[in-house]
Motif scaffolding. Structure first.
Motif, PDB file in Angstrom:
ATOM      1  N   ARG A 167      20.951  12.216 -15.365  1.00 12.30           N
ATOM      2  CA  ARG A 167      22.294  12.379 -14.807  1.00 12.30           C
ATOM      3  C   ARG A 167      22.144  13.091 -13.467  1.00 12.30           C
ATOM      4  O   ARG A 167      22.346  14.292 -13.361  1.00 12.30           O
ATOM      5  N   PRO A 168      21.755  12.305 -12.438  1.00 15.74           N
ATOM      6  CA  PRO A 168      21.444  12.906 -11.143  1.00 15.74           C
ATOM      7  C   PRO A 168      22.646  13.421 -10.362  1.00 15.74           C
ATOM      8  O   PRO A 168      22.476  14.167  -9.396  1.00 15.74           O
ATOM      9  N   SER A 169      23.845  13.042 -10.759  1.00 15.32           N
ATOM     10  CA  SER A 169      25.051  13.534 -10.100  1.00 15.32           C
ATOM     11  C   SER A 169      26.207  13.451 -11.098  1.00 15.32           C
ATOM     12  O   SER A 169      26.102  12.742 -12.098  1.00 15.32           O
ATOM     13  N   ARG A 193      28.849  11.841 -10.846  1.00 15.61           N
ATOM     14  CA  ARG A 193      29.440  10.495 -10.852  1.00 15.61           C
ATOM     15  C   ARG A 193      28.481   9.401 -11.301  1.00 15.61           C
ATOM     16  O   ARG A 193      28.911   8.269 -11.524  1.00 15.61           O
ATOM     17  N   ARG A 194      27.205   9.687 -11.401  1.00 15.33           N
ATOM     18  CA  ARG A 194      26.238   8.629 -11.697  1.00 15.33           C
ATOM     19  C   ARG A 194      25.304   9.011 -12.832  1.00 15.33           C
ATOM     20  O   ARG A 194      24.950  10.177 -13.001  1.00 15.33           O
ATOM     21  N   VAL A 195      24.898   8.009 -13.593  1.00 17.55           N
ATOM     22  CA  VAL A 195      23.950   8.182 -14.684  1.00 17.55           C
ATOM     23  C   VAL A 195      22.912   7.059 -14.564  1.00 17.55           C
ATOM     24  O   VAL A 195      23.260   5.927 -14.233  1.00 17.55           O
ATOM     25  N   VAL A 196      21.652   7.396 -14.787  1.00 18.80           N
ATOM     26  CA  VAL A 196      20.605   6.371 -14.827  1.00 18.80           C
ATOM     27  C   VAL A 196      20.446   5.999 -16.294  1.00 18.80           C
ATOM     28  O   VAL A 196      20.223   6.855 -17.147  1.00 18.80           O
ATOM     29  N   MET A 197      20.568   4.690 -16.573  1.00 20.61           N
ATOM     30  CA  MET A 197      20.489   4.207 -17.951  1.00 20.61           C
ATOM     31  C   MET A 197      19.367   3.192 -18.072  1.00 20.61           C
ATOM     32  O   MET A 197      19.074   2.458 -17.130  1.00 20.61           O
ATOM     33  N   ARG A 198      18.763   3.159 -19.246  1.00 19.65           N
ATOM     34  CA  ARG A 198      17.583   2.320 -19.462  1.00 19.65           C
ATOM     35  C   ARG A 198      17.655   1.661 -20.825  1.00 19.65           C
ATOM     36  O   ARG A 198      18.098   2.267 -21.802  1.00 19.65           O
ATOM     37  N   ARG A 199      17.155   0.440 -20.861  1.00 19.49           N
ATOM     38  CA  ARG A 199      16.982  -0.277 -22.131  1.00 19.49           C
ATOM     39  C   ARG A 199      15.554  -0.763 -22.185  1.00 19.49           C
ATOM     40  O   ARG A 199      15.134  -1.585 -21.359  1.00 19.49           O
ATOM     41  N   ALA A 200      14.785  -0.265 -23.155  1.00 19.45           N
ATOM     42  CA  ALA A 200      13.402  -0.688 -23.323  1.00 19.45           C
ATOM     43  C   ALA A 200      13.369  -2.099 -23.905  1.00 19.45           C
ATOM     44  O   ALA A 200      14.206  -2.459 -24.743  1.00 19.45           O
ATOM     45  N   LEU A 201      12.413  -2.900 -23.440  1.00 19.15           N
ATOM     46  CA  LEU A 201      12.279  -4.278 -23.930  1.00 19.15           C
ATOM     47  C   LEU A 201      11.011  -4.493 -24.729  1.00 19.15           C
ATOM     48  O   LEU A 201      10.848  -5.536 -25.343  1.00 19.15           O
ATOM     49  N   VAL A 202      10.096  -3.542 -24.698  1.00 21.74           N
ATOM     50  CA  VAL A 202       8.848  -3.658 -25.481  1.00 21.74           C
ATOM     51  C   VAL A 202       8.666  -2.427 -26.328  1.00 21.74           C
ATOM     52  O   VAL A 202       9.229  -1.411 -26.114  1.00 21.74           O
ATOM     53  N   VAL A 208      17.202   1.388  -3.423  1.00 17.37           N
ATOM     54  CA  VAL A 208      17.251   2.075  -4.708  1.00 17.37           C
ATOM     55  C   VAL A 208      16.062   3.033  -4.822  1.00 17.37           C
ATOM     56  O   VAL A 208      16.209   4.183  -5.235  1.00 17.37           O
ATOM     57  N   LEU A 209      14.891   2.568  -4.439  1.00 17.78           N
ATOM     58  CA  LEU A 209      13.688   3.392  -4.561  1.00 17.78           C
ATOM     59  C   LEU A 209      13.758   4.638  -3.671  1.00 17.78           C
ATOM     60  O   LEU A 209      13.164   5.662  -3.997  1.00 17.78           O
ATOM     61  N   ARG A 210      14.477   4.539  -2.557  1.00 21.38           N
ATOM     62  CA  ARG A 210      14.624   5.689  -1.643  1.00 21.38           C
ATOM     63  C   ARG A 210      15.779   6.606  -2.024  1.00 21.38           C
ATOM     64  O   ARG A 210      15.938   7.676  -1.458  1.00 21.38           O
ATOM     65  N   SER A 211      16.576   6.209  -2.974  1.00 19.97           N
ATOM     66  CA  SER A 211      17.771   6.968  -3.349  1.00 19.97           C
ATOM     67  C   SER A 211      17.413   8.241  -4.116  1.00 19.97           C
ATOM     68  O   SER A 211      16.538   8.228  -4.989  1.00 19.97           O
ATOM     69  N   PRO A 212      18.126   9.329  -3.842  1.00 23.53           N
ATOM     70  CA  PRO A 212      17.931  10.549  -4.642  1.00 23.53           C
ATOM     71  C   PRO A 212      18.243  10.334  -6.127  1.00 23.53           C
ATOM     72  O   PRO A 212      17.766  11.082  -6.971  1.00 23.53           O
ATOM     73  N   LEU A 213      19.024   9.305  -6.435  1.00 19.88           N
ATOM     74  CA  LEU A 213      19.339   9.015  -7.836  1.00 19.88           C
ATOM     75  C   LEU A 213      18.094   8.637  -8.635  1.00 19.88           C
ATOM     76  O   LEU A 213      18.063   8.780  -9.845  1.00 19.88           O
ATOM     77  N   MET A 214      17.069   8.140  -7.944  1.00 17.41           N
ATOM     78  CA  MET A 214      15.890   7.620  -8.637  1.00 17.41           C
ATOM     79  C   MET A 214      14.642   8.471  -8.417  1.00 17.41           C
ATOM     80  O   MET A 214      13.527   8.006  -8.662  1.00 17.41           O
TER      81      MET A 214
END
Length: 188
Positions: free
Chosen positions: A175-177, A179-188, A88-94
């Motif tokens: 939205r790096p592509s 077909r894909r979206v990076v989504m986040r939910r903050a916890l603090v 995941v860390l090496r992915s262009p998505l991130m």
């Protein structure tokens, strides 16, 4: 439905669930942890051995399992610190991520629900429980990179969908592509 965090005591249940298909039996949820070469060489049992060793060594959950009313495992959601998932860390998505957050931000890279238990809300219950597990272990946020848009999504559903993540309180951060979206939910 009952959902439990996966540590060493739950490995037999993970095995029972993953033995159900050739893909889960071979992958054993190691795709996002290993290189392609390591993945391929471990497909006939090595990935299971690696997974079980990592779970035994870790003090953090590797996922959550859903159980039916008879106590049989019916679904899985991987969860852990983003730093755990090298692929995941090496992915262009991130590429837009802040590497300083890799230990505190947790990642949900994949889901699996057995045939016969799908379309019953299991994946949503798994995602909500994964977020709870991350919060209980001090995560500052949880991220995923599901399939973008309303679908229909026929392939790669193991990643989850944008609608699923949105229903569980996640917001799109990239939205790096198409077909894909990076989504986040903050916890603090």
């Amino acid at each position: 439905m009952e959902i439990r965090q996966v540590g060493a005591a739950r490995l037999p249940d993970v095995g029972a669930l993953f033995q159900g298909t050739a893909t889960t039996r071979g992958c054993y949820c190691m795709w996002f942890l290993l290189s392609s070469k390591e993945m391929d060489t471990g497909w006939t049992g090595g990935n299971r051995d690696r997974f079980e060793a990592l779970v035994r060594e870790s003090g953090e959950p590797f996922g959550v399992l859903a159980y039916d009313d008879e106590g049989e495992p019916l679904g899985w959601c991987a969860i852990g610190p983003r730093s755990r998932y090298g692929r995941v860390l090496r992915s262009p998505l991130m590429t837009g991520r802040d590497p300083a957050e890799d230990d505190g931000v947790w990642m949900v890279p994949c889901f699996f629900v057995r045939v016969g238990a799908r379309r019953a809300g299991t994946t949503e219950h798994l995602l909500k429980s994964a977020v709870e597990a991350a919060a209980a272990h001090g995560a500052t946020a949880v991220e995923g990179f599901p399939l973008a848009g309303p679908g229909p999504h026929r392939d790669d559903r193991y990643l989850g969908t944008e609608g699923l993540f949105a229903a569980c309180g996640f917001h799109a951060i990239a939205r790096p592509s198409p077909r894909r979206v990076v989504m986040r939910r903050a916890l603090v």
